[in-house]
Write an enzyme that holds these catalytic residues in place. Sequence first.
Site, PDB file in Angstrom:
ATOM      1  N   ASP A   8      32.807  84.182  16.649  1.00 36.01           N
ATOM      2  CA  ASP A   8      33.624  84.620  15.514  1.00 36.01           C
ATOM      3  C   ASP A   8      34.074  83.357  14.785  1.00 36.01           C
ATOM      4  O   ASP A   8      33.622  82.244  15.091  1.00 36.01           O
ATOM      5  CB  ASP A   8      34.771  85.528  15.967  1.00 36.01           C
ATOM      6  CG  ASP A   8      35.902  84.774  16.673  1.00 36.01           C
ATOM      7  OD1 ASP A   8      35.743  83.564  16.954  1.00 36.01           O
ATOM      8  OD2 ASP A   8      36.950  85.386  16.944  1.00 36.01           O
ATOM      9  N   CYS A  65      34.622  82.082  20.844  1.00 40.22           N
ATOM     10  CA  CYS A  65      35.678  82.580  19.964  1.00 40.22           C
ATOM     11  C   CYS A  65      36.829  81.581  20.099  1.00 40.22           C
ATOM     12  O   CYS A  65      36.630  80.469  20.606  1.00 40.22           O
ATOM     13  CB  CYS A  65      36.062  84.027  20.278  1.00 40.22           C
ATOM     14  SG  CYS A  65      36.881  84.316  21.860  1.00 40.22           S
ATOM     15  N   GLY A  66      38.030  81.947  19.671  1.00 38.46           N
ATOM     16  CA  GLY A  66      39.124  80.987  19.738  1.00 38.46           C
ATOM     17  C   GLY A  66      39.406  80.553  21.169  1.00 38.46           C
ATOM     18  O   GLY A  66      39.519  79.367  21.475  1.00 38.46           O
ATOM     19  N   THR A  67      39.508  81.536  22.057  1.00 42.11           N
ATOM     20  CA  THR A  67      39.807  81.245  23.469  1.00 42.11           C
ATOM     21  C   THR A  67      38.595  81.375  24.375  1.00 42.11           C
ATOM     22  O   THR A  67      38.630  80.897  25.515  1.00 42.11           O
ATOM     23  CB  THR A  67      40.848  82.249  24.001  1.00 42.11           C
ATOM     24  OG1 THR A  67      40.301  83.572  23.826  1.00 42.11           O
ATOM     25  CG2 THR A  67      42.172  82.130  23.255  1.00 42.11           C
ATOM     26  N   HIS A  98      26.068  81.596  41.612  1.00 41.80           N
ATOM     27  CA  HIS A  98      26.547  82.721  42.425  1.00 41.80           C
ATOM     28  C   HIS A  98      26.614  84.054  41.678  1.00 41.80           C
ATOM     29  O   HIS A  98      26.430  85.100  42.306  1.00 41.80           O
ATOM     30  CB  HIS A  98      27.949  82.401  42.981  1.00 41.80           C
ATOM     31  CG  HIS A  98      27.927  81.385  44.077  1.00 41.80           C
ATOM     32  ND1 HIS A  98      29.032  81.072  44.825  1.00 41.80           N
ATOM     33  CD2 HIS A  98      26.917  80.608  44.572  1.00 41.80           C
ATOM     34  CE1 HIS A  98      28.723  80.148  45.728  1.00 41.80           C
ATOM     35  NE2 HIS A  98      27.444  79.840  45.583  1.00 41.80           N
ATOM     36  N   HIS A 133      24.060  86.280  47.304  1.00 40.93           N
ATOM     37  CA  HIS A 133      24.685  86.480  45.984  1.00 40.93           C
ATOM     38  C   HIS A 133      23.973  87.578  45.195  1.00 40.93           C
ATOM     39  O   HIS A 133      24.589  88.244  44.371  1.00 40.93           O
ATOM     40  CB  HIS A 133      24.700  85.165  45.211  1.00 40.93           C
ATOM     41  CG  HIS A 133      25.413  84.081  45.956  1.00 40.93           C
ATOM     42  ND1 HIS A 133      26.768  84.140  46.211  1.00 40.93           N
ATOM     43  CD2 HIS A 133      24.955  82.954  46.546  1.00 40.93           C
ATOM     44  CE1 HIS A 133      27.112  83.075  46.919  1.00 40.93           C
ATOM     45  NE2 HIS A 133      26.043  82.346  47.139  1.00 40.93           N
ATOM     46  N   ARG A 136      25.564  90.896  45.841  1.00 44.31           N
ATOM     47  CA  ARG A 136      26.851  91.063  45.142  1.00 44.31           C
ATOM     48  C   ARG A 136      26.645  91.297  43.639  1.00 44.31           C
ATOM     49  O   ARG A 136      27.341  92.116  43.039  1.00 44.31           O
ATOM     50  CB  ARG A 136      27.716  89.831  45.392  1.00 44.31           C
ATOM     51  CG  ARG A 136      28.081  89.720  46.867  1.00 44.31           C
ATOM     52  CD  ARG A 136      28.546  88.344  47.255  1.00 44.31           C
ATOM     53  NE  ARG A 136      28.800  88.288  48.704  1.00 44.31           N
ATOM     54  CZ  ARG A 136      28.870  87.154  49.391  1.00 44.31           C
ATOM     55  NH1 ARG A 136      28.723  85.986  48.782  1.00 44.31           N
ATOM     56  NH2 ARG A 136      29.096  87.187  50.685  1.00 44.31           N
TER      57      ARG A 136
HETATM   58  C1  RB5 Z   1      40.747  85.188  16.384  1.00 39.52           C
HETATM   59  O1  RB5 Z   1      41.891  84.780  15.699  1.00 39.52           O
HETATM   60  C2  RB5 Z   1      40.965  85.090  17.878  1.00 39.52           C
HETATM   61  O2  RB5 Z   1      41.825  86.090  18.304  1.00 39.52           O
HETATM   62  C3  RB5 Z   1      39.646  85.155  18.611  1.00 39.52           C
HETATM   63  O3  RB5 Z   1      38.828  84.109  18.180  1.00 39.52           O
HETATM   64  C4  RB5 Z   1      39.683  85.037  20.119  1.00 39.52           C
HETATM   65  O4  RB5 Z   1      40.446  83.937  20.518  1.00 39.52           O
HETATM   66  C5  RB5 Z   1      39.992  86.250  20.874  1.00 39.52           C
HETATM   67  O5  RB5 Z   1      39.981  86.279  22.106  1.00 39.52           O
END
Ligand code: RB5
Length: 147
Positions: A8, A65-67, A98, A133, A136
């Site tokens: 994203d 993505c961001g996180t 694994h 593994h 599993r």
């Molecule tokens: C977008 O602002 C952010 O929420 C997305 O990139 C992500 O971090 C979601 O998990």
Amino acid sequence: MRVVLGSDHGGFTLKEAIKAHLLEQGHTCEDVGCFDQSSCDYPLIAEQAGQALLAGKGELGILCCGTGIGISMAANKVKGIRAACCSDYFSAKYTRLHNNANFLCLGGRVLGIGLALELVDVFLNTPFEGGRHARRVNQIGEIEARQ
Ligand code: RB5
């Protein structure tokens, strides 16, 4: 290797850096977007990337993505996808050994480019260990089948 890529807006810059790195190493990239910094929804990208991998357009995939968390949650809803959100080298390696993870998910707002590229390299270059593994990992598929 053919690698499916997706992000994203929060992971766009990282995804572009990963793409340049992979192309430089001779890999082929199937990039399902996004293609600029405009705000977009990571679940739809995750679904497209998962389907691309299942359709044989890549052997492994990288999602940003961001996180790294939201896009991994969404990717894991696609049957047959095992997406691992990693921020450290050990996890990126062992999720191949694994868990036979087929997507590595990274946070563009979490990781520096240098570390992210190290994680990508170890993920793509580490084979699944199989053996105990495999049992599993098969059980993960059985959970999907029971839903
Ligand atoms: C977008 O602002 C952010 O929420 C997305 O990139 C992500 O971090 C979601 O998990």
